[in-house]
Design a protein around this motif. Structure first.
Motif, PDB file in Angstrom:
ATOM      1  N   THR A  19     -18.924 -21.366 -39.560  1.00  0.00           N
ATOM      2  CA  THR A  19     -18.653 -20.027 -39.023  1.00  0.00           C
ATOM      3  C   THR A  19     -17.198 -19.641 -39.272  1.00  0.00           C
ATOM      4  OG1 THR A  19     -20.295 -20.415 -37.305  1.00  0.00           O
ATOM      5  CG2 THR A  19     -18.786 -18.592 -36.952  1.00  0.00           C
ATOM      6  N   CYS A  20     -16.280 -20.568 -39.091  1.00  0.00           N
ATOM      7  CA  CYS A  20     -14.862 -20.275 -39.349  1.00  0.00           C
ATOM      8  C   CYS A  20     -14.630 -19.952 -40.822  1.00  0.00           C
ATOM      9  CB  CYS A  20     -13.988 -21.458 -38.921  1.00  0.00           C
ATOM     10  SG  CYS A  20     -13.887 -21.653 -37.140  1.00  0.00           S
ATOM     11  N   ILE A  21     -15.252 -20.722 -41.712  1.00  0.00           N
ATOM     12  CA  ILE A  21     -15.096 -20.476 -43.155  1.00  0.00           C
ATOM     13  C   ILE A  21     -15.663 -19.105 -43.523  1.00  0.00           C
ATOM     14  CG2 ILE A  21     -15.866 -21.239 -45.445  1.00  0.00           C
ATOM     15  CD1 ILE A  21     -15.683 -24.132 -44.339  1.00  0.00           C
ATOM     16  N   ILE A  22     -16.836 -18.785 -42.995  1.00  0.00           N
ATOM     17  CA  ILE A  22     -17.443 -17.474 -43.266  1.00  0.00           C
ATOM     18  C   ILE A  22     -16.548 -16.361 -42.730  1.00  0.00           C
ATOM     19  CG2 ILE A  22     -19.397 -15.981 -42.697  1.00  0.00           C
ATOM     20  CD1 ILE A  22     -21.175 -18.479 -42.836  1.00  0.00           C
ATOM     21  N   SER A  23     -15.956 -16.586 -41.547  1.00  0.00           N
ATOM     22  CA  SER A  23     -15.068 -15.570 -40.963  1.00  0.00           C
ATOM     23  C   SER A  23     -13.847 -15.340 -41.842  1.00  0.00           C
ATOM     24  CB  SER A  23     -14.614 -16.010 -39.568  1.00  0.00           C
ATOM     25  OG  SER A  23     -15.703 -16.133 -38.708  1.00  0.00           O
ATOM     26  N   ILE A  24     -13.274 -16.403 -42.367  1.00  0.00           N
ATOM     27  CA  ILE A  24     -12.103 -16.264 -43.239  1.00  0.00           C
ATOM     28  C   ILE A  24     -12.479 -15.514 -44.518  1.00  0.00           C
ATOM     29  CG2 ILE A  24     -10.446 -17.551 -44.663  1.00  0.00           C
ATOM     30  CD1 ILE A  24     -10.473 -19.691 -42.408  1.00  0.00           C
ATOM     31  N   ILE A  25     -13.586 -15.885 -45.118  1.00  0.00           N
ATOM     32  CA  ILE A  25     -14.053 -15.189 -46.325  1.00  0.00           C
ATOM     33  C   ILE A  25     -14.322 -13.721 -46.016  1.00  0.00           C
ATOM     34  CG2 ILE A  25     -15.960 -15.033 -47.987  1.00  0.00           C
ATOM     35  CD1 ILE A  25     -16.167 -18.108 -47.778  1.00  0.00           C
ATOM     36  N   PHE A  26     -14.927 -13.472 -44.884  1.00  0.00           N
ATOM     37  CA  PHE A  26     -15.240 -12.112 -44.471  1.00  0.00           C
ATOM     38  C   PHE A  26     -13.965 -11.286 -44.284  1.00  0.00           C
ATOM     39  CE2 PHE A  26     -15.773  -9.290 -40.731  1.00  0.00           C
ATOM     40  CZ  PHE A  26     -16.577  -8.335 -41.314  1.00  0.00           C
ATOM     41  N   LEU A  27     -12.960 -11.872 -43.616  1.00  0.00           N
ATOM     42  CA  LEU A  27     -11.714 -11.136 -43.368  1.00  0.00           C
ATOM     43  C   LEU A  27     -10.970 -10.811 -44.664  1.00  0.00           C
ATOM     44  CD1 LEU A  27     -10.388 -12.919 -40.154  1.00  0.00           C
ATOM     45  CD2 LEU A  27     -11.325 -10.608 -40.344  1.00  0.00           C
ATOM     46  N   ARG A  28     -11.087 -11.642 -45.675  1.00  0.00           N
ATOM     47  CA  ARG A  28     -10.415 -11.400 -46.951  1.00  0.00           C
ATOM     48  C   ARG A  28     -11.123 -10.318 -47.770  1.00  0.00           C
ATOM     49  NH1 ARG A  28      -6.546 -15.554 -49.045  1.00  0.00           N
ATOM     50  NH2 ARG A  28      -6.144 -16.768 -47.198  1.00  0.00           N
ATOM     51  N   ASN A  29     -12.427 -10.192 -47.567  1.00  0.00           N
ATOM     52  CA  ASN A  29     -13.205  -9.248 -48.378  1.00  0.00           C
ATOM     53  C   ASN A  29     -13.721  -8.061 -47.568  1.00  0.00           C
ATOM     54  OD1 ASN A  29     -12.963 -10.902 -50.673  1.00  0.00           O
ATOM     55  ND2 ASN A  29     -14.623 -12.192 -49.927  1.00  0.00           N
ATOM     56  N   VAL A  30     -13.150  -7.805 -46.425  1.00  0.00           N
ATOM     57  CA  VAL A  30     -13.627  -6.736 -45.553  1.00  0.00           C
ATOM     58  C   VAL A  30     -13.454  -5.361 -46.198  1.00  0.00           C
ATOM     59  CG1 VAL A  30     -11.538  -6.296 -44.194  1.00  0.00           C
ATOM     60  CG2 VAL A  30     -13.770  -6.058 -43.128  1.00  0.00           C
ATOM     61  N   SER A  31     -12.476  -5.200 -47.033  1.00  0.00           N
ATOM     62  CA  SER A  31     -12.235  -3.890 -47.648  1.00  0.00           C
ATOM     63  C   SER A  31     -13.295  -3.550 -48.697  1.00  0.00           C
ATOM     64  CB  SER A  31     -10.841  -3.852 -48.272  1.00  0.00           C
ATOM     65  OG  SER A  31     -10.746  -4.855 -49.271  1.00  0.00           O
ATOM     66  N   HIS A  32     -13.980  -4.549 -49.229  1.00  0.00           N
ATOM     67  CA  HIS A  32     -14.987  -4.314 -50.267  1.00  0.00           C
ATOM     68  C   HIS A  32     -16.370  -4.014 -49.697  1.00  0.00           C
ATOM     69  CE1 HIS A  32     -12.017  -5.663 -53.119  1.00  0.00           C
ATOM     70  NE2 HIS A  32     -11.970  -6.872 -52.581  1.00  0.00           N
ATOM     71  N   LEU A  33     -16.527  -4.135 -48.400  1.00  0.00           N
ATOM     72  CA  LEU A  33     -17.849  -3.965 -47.782  1.00  0.00           C
ATOM     73  C   LEU A  33     -17.955  -2.622 -47.075  1.00  0.00           C
ATOM     74  CD1 LEU A  33     -18.130  -7.518 -46.207  1.00  0.00           C
ATOM     75  CD2 LEU A  33     -19.185  -6.763 -48.321  1.00  0.00           C
ATOM     76  N   SER A  34     -19.190  -2.151 -46.914  1.00  0.00           N
ATOM     77  CA  SER A  34     -19.405  -0.897 -46.192  1.00  0.00           C
ATOM     78  C   SER A  34     -19.262  -1.153 -44.689  1.00  0.00           C
ATOM     79  CB  SER A  34     -20.794  -0.346 -46.502  1.00  0.00           C
ATOM     80  OG  SER A  34     -21.781  -1.206 -45.969  1.00  0.00           O
ATOM     81  N   GLU A  35     -19.122  -0.050 -43.931  1.00  0.00           N
ATOM     82  CA  GLU A  35     -18.933  -0.165 -42.478  1.00  0.00           C
ATOM     83  C   GLU A  35     -20.129  -0.811 -41.791  1.00  0.00           C
ATOM     84  OE1 GLU A  35     -17.544   2.981 -39.923  1.00  0.00           O
ATOM     85  OE2 GLU A  35     -16.358   3.764 -41.582  1.00  0.00           O
TER      86      GLU A  35
END
Length: 168
Positions: A19-35
């Motif tokens: 979950t922590c790894i997914i969260s880090i990946i998610f936070l780095r790529n948040v700008s590329h995803l839709s709301e």
């Protein structure tokens, strides 16, 4: 640690790390995803973290129940076959004059010269006698400890009530 505890903690730890790894990946790529995708991923991550917290609460609750069960066992049973006989006789008979006479006779039989307790001393099994002494001490002091705790609780409740009344 028992086998189930190791597995439980290991699985919960692995899920937490993933979950922590997914969260880090998610936070780095948040700008590329839709709301909508960001909200869904945040909800899933929050749900996983909530499940991990619930799993840890369940784990500590199970440990608490096991500890209380072991404590109650240690208060009620001596776990020595020789002294278990004495405790069984204590439970089987009613409490009257004959009960106490029979109990004294059995204790005298076990503790007499060349009796079973004397065999323990001759066989240098003194630790069993110490274990029995500790068991009897805990059993006898339990009532005093519970009385002290209960009276302390009552006194603190009364003191809190008086303080509240004085403030009003």
């Amino acid at each position: 640690m028992k086998k189930w505890e190791k597995y439980y903690i290991s699985i919960t730890g692995v899920i937490f790390i993933i979950t922590c790894i997914i969260s880090i990946i998610f936070l780095r790529n948040v700008s590329h995803l839709s709301e909508v995708t960001v909200v869904i991923i945040k909800m899933i991550l929050c749900l996983i973290l909530l499940l991990i917290e619930v799993a840890m609460v369940v784990y500590f609750s199970i440990l608490g129940i096991i500890t209380m069960k072991r404590g109650m066992h240690n208060i009620k049973k001596c776990d020595d076959e020789l002294f278990t006989k004495i405790d069984q006789y204590k439970k089987c008979w009613g409490e009257d004059n004959n009960y106490y006479i029979k109990q004294i006779e059995i204790i005298n039989l076990l503790y007499k010269k060349d009796g079973k307790v004397d065999e323990l001393v001759k066989n240098k099994e003194i630790e069993r006698l110490y274990a029995r002494a500790d068991f009897l001490f805990v059993q006898n002091s339990l009532y005093d400890n519970l009385t002290t705790c209960f009276s302390s609780l009552v006194i603190s409740v009364i003191a809190s009530f008086v303080c509240q009344m004085m403030q009003c």
